[in-house]
Design a protein around this motif. Structure first.
Motif, PDB file in Angstrom:
ATOM      1  N   ARG A  46       1.017   7.016   0.286  1.00  0.00           N
ATOM      2  CA  ARG A  46       0.123   5.941  -0.176  1.00  0.00           C
ATOM      3  C   ARG A  46       0.373   5.725  -1.659  1.00  0.00           C
ATOM      4  N   MET A  71      -0.159   0.351   8.975  1.00  0.00           N
ATOM      5  CA  MET A  71       0.886   0.991   8.175  1.00  0.00           C
ATOM      6  C   MET A  71       2.233   1.031   8.880  1.00  0.00           C
ATOM      7  N   VAL A 131       1.645   9.999   4.380  1.00  0.00           N
ATOM      8  CA  VAL A 131       1.293   9.138   5.506  1.00  0.00           C
ATOM      9  C   VAL A 131       2.129   9.490   6.727  1.00  0.00           C
ATOM     10  N   ILE A 184       6.816   8.696   3.641  1.00  0.00           N
ATOM     11  CA  ILE A 184       5.899   7.589   3.375  1.00  0.00           C
ATOM     12  C   ILE A 184       4.667   8.156   2.667  1.00  0.00           C
ATOM     13  N   ARG A 206       0.788  -1.239   0.000  1.00  0.00           N
ATOM     14  CA  ARG A 206       0.000   0.000   0.000  1.00  0.00           C
ATOM     15  C   ARG A 206       0.812   1.276   0.000  1.00  0.00           C
ATOM     16  N   LEU A 207       2.119   1.161   0.223  1.00  0.00           N
ATOM     17  CA  LEU A 207       2.915   2.355   0.485  1.00  0.00           C
ATOM     18  C   LEU A 207       4.136   2.451  -0.417  1.00  0.00           C
TER      19      LEU A 207
END
Length: 171
Positions: A67, A105, A74, A65, A6-7
């Motif tokens: 998304r 996360m 993030v 970080i 996701r990152l």
């Protein structure tokens, strides 16, 4: 530079200032790290230190970080020498925006940085420090395989000290 499901993690850039400043001045975000910093000059000076450190240690530093789906900020994370002091242990850590808490996360970021540190940089061990009251971060570290060692003085206060060595690391 690094990607997870996701990152996306990349070395921080000076144009990340507004997002980083937002986190560093927020009392809730900084509760277990240090006092919130309302002065943008202080945060900019920190970021200048990060930039200098990364220039001298190109594989290490502070990562922004984002998304993957929309490049939304993030937070930021570190894989660097503790206290930015070459010769000290390699440390992992993260600071996430409160709206990102509780979504897995922190674990995802930590695992990505461990993989990078152990598999690409071949560091023998990675350490982490947490405020003794920060149960959420201690849980993240346990999920990632870290072992609690003891309490240590770090960053001007008492911290819980955790270690994960490459031999005990599992992807």
């Amino acid at each position: 530079m690094l990607e997870t499901a996701r990152l996306y993690l990349r070395f921080f850039e000076q144009n990340d200032f507004e997002d980083i400043f937002r986190l560093q001045r927020d009392a809730e975000t900084m509760r277990y790290i240090r006092a919130p910093e309302p002065d943008p000059v202080v945060v900019q000076t920190r970021m200048d230190t990060w930039e200098k450190y990364h220039a001298e240690n190109p594989a290490l530093g502070v990562f922004t970080i984002l998304r993957r789906e929309n490049r939304q900020f993030v937070g930021y994370a570190v894989l660097r020498h503790a206290e930015f002091t070459p010769g000290k242990e390699i440390e992992v850590g993260y600071t996430l925006a409160p709206e990102m808490w509780g979504k897995g996360m922190a674990t995802e970021v930590t695992k990505a940085l461990l993989q990078y540190g152990f598999e690409q940089l071949e560091v023998p061990e990675i350490v982490a420090f947490t405020d003794p009251q920060n149960a959420a971060s201690q849980h993240v570290l346990a999920k990632c395989g870290f072992q609690y060692v003891d309490k240590r003085t770090a960053y001007g206060g008492e911290s819980n000290f955790f270690v994960l060595n490459r031999a005990a690391y599992h992807t």
